[in-house]
Design a protein around this motif. Structure first.
Motif, PDB file in Angstrom:
ATOM      1  N   GLN A   3     -12.282 -15.989 -18.127  1.00  0.00           N
ATOM      2  CA  GLN A   3     -13.398 -16.072 -17.200  1.00  0.00           C
ATOM      3  C   GLN A   3     -13.278 -17.377 -16.454  1.00  0.00           C
ATOM      4  O   GLN A   3     -12.871 -18.391 -17.013  1.00  0.00           O
ATOM      5  CB  GLN A   3     -14.741 -16.028 -17.921  1.00  0.00           C
ATOM      6  N   THR A  16     -16.794 -14.844 -12.453  1.00  0.00           N
ATOM      7  CA  THR A  16     -15.816 -13.796 -12.226  1.00  0.00           C
ATOM      8  C   THR A  16     -15.063 -13.578 -13.528  1.00  0.00           C
ATOM      9  O   THR A  16     -14.545 -14.526 -14.108  1.00  0.00           O
ATOM     10  CB  THR A  16     -14.837 -14.210 -11.113  1.00  0.00           C
ATOM     11  N   SER A  17     -14.997 -12.337 -13.975  1.00  0.00           N
ATOM     12  CA  SER A  17     -14.294 -12.003 -15.212  1.00  0.00           C
ATOM     13  C   SER A  17     -13.036 -11.219 -14.880  1.00  0.00           C
ATOM     14  O   SER A  17     -13.016 -10.436 -13.928  1.00  0.00           O
ATOM     15  CB  SER A  17     -15.188 -11.159 -16.113  1.00  0.00           C
ATOM     16  N   HIS A  18     -12.001 -11.427 -15.703  1.00  0.00           N
ATOM     17  CA  HIS A  18     -10.722 -10.770 -15.473  1.00  0.00           C
ATOM     18  C   HIS A  18     -10.258 -10.056 -16.728  1.00  0.00           C
ATOM     19  O   HIS A  18     -10.452 -10.546 -17.832  1.00  0.00           O
ATOM     20  CB  HIS A  18      -9.655 -11.797 -15.073  1.00  0.00           C
ATOM     21  N   THR A  88     -10.973  -7.185 -11.858  1.00  0.00           N
ATOM     22  CA  THR A  88     -11.688  -8.412 -11.525  1.00  0.00           C
ATOM     23  C   THR A  88     -13.133  -8.012 -11.276  1.00  0.00           C
ATOM     24  O   THR A  88     -13.416  -7.191 -10.396  1.00  0.00           O
ATOM     25  CB  THR A  88     -11.097  -9.089 -10.268  1.00  0.00           C
ATOM     26  N   THR A  90     -17.017  -9.228 -10.474  1.00  0.00           N
ATOM     27  CA  THR A  90     -17.998 -10.209 -10.030  1.00  0.00           C
ATOM     28  C   THR A  90     -19.365  -9.558 -10.203  1.00  0.00           C
ATOM     29  O   THR A  90     -19.443  -8.363 -10.497  1.00  0.00           O
ATOM     30  CB  THR A  90     -17.775 -10.622  -8.557  1.00  0.00           C
TER      31      THR A  90
END
Length: 158
Positions: A3, A16-18, A88, A90
């Motif tokens: 993150q 934003t998480s990945h 990704t 958001t």
């Protein structure tokens, strides 16, 4: 998975998480990658675990991930090479990227798909569900097909 937090001066914090995973370019590999992505999305704060009357984001994401990973397994397969699924997330948007090894075979929706056939309609589904989608070359060889969708809620209709 990681993150990152991005904060512009005077703006609220945006997280934003990945997520990413490699998968064999097989039907089983695509299936496993989709389920791993669904499990990851279900753990993300503010993301629905399942589709509801108010928010169909989970169902839309699942269908987009399923189509893109299945297409990579079916049309992007190169013996000995895996495909990659990356998400990704958001607060407002989910971007789905699937990278495969077949850069010479670019996706294009077909309007003359056989009504009784098992293929040919996947990208039409992606086109109708995603807010945007496209394809980019992936160095050193291959392509990345991506789709973006925003949270859809009954209140906003999008």
């Amino acid at each position: 998975m990681n993150q990152e937090t991005v904060t512009a001066p005077g703006e609220p914090t945006v997280v934003t998480s990945h997520f990413h995973t490699m998968f064999p370019s097989t039907a089983r590999g695509a299936h496993d990658a989709r389920h791993a992505a669904e499990r990851w999305l279900a753990t993300q704060q503010g993301w629905p675990e399942a589709a509801t009357a108010e928010d169909d984001s989970a169902a839309t994401a699942s269908l987009l991930i399923a189509e893109l990973t299945a297409n990579a397994a079916r049309h992007g397969r190169v013996q000995g090479r895996n495909s990659r699924l990356a998400l990704t997330l958001t607060p407002a948007t989910l971007r789905i990227e699937v990278t495969d090894a077949r850069g010479e075979r670019l996706p294009a929706p077909t309007l003359d798909a056989d009504a009784d056939g098992e293929s040919g309609r996947g990208l039409l589904l992606v086109t109708s569900l995603a807010d945007a989608w496209g394809c980019e070359p992936h160095h050193p060889g291959g392509k990345t097909v991506w789709a973006e969708c925003t949270r859809r809620t009954a209140k906003t209709g999008r």
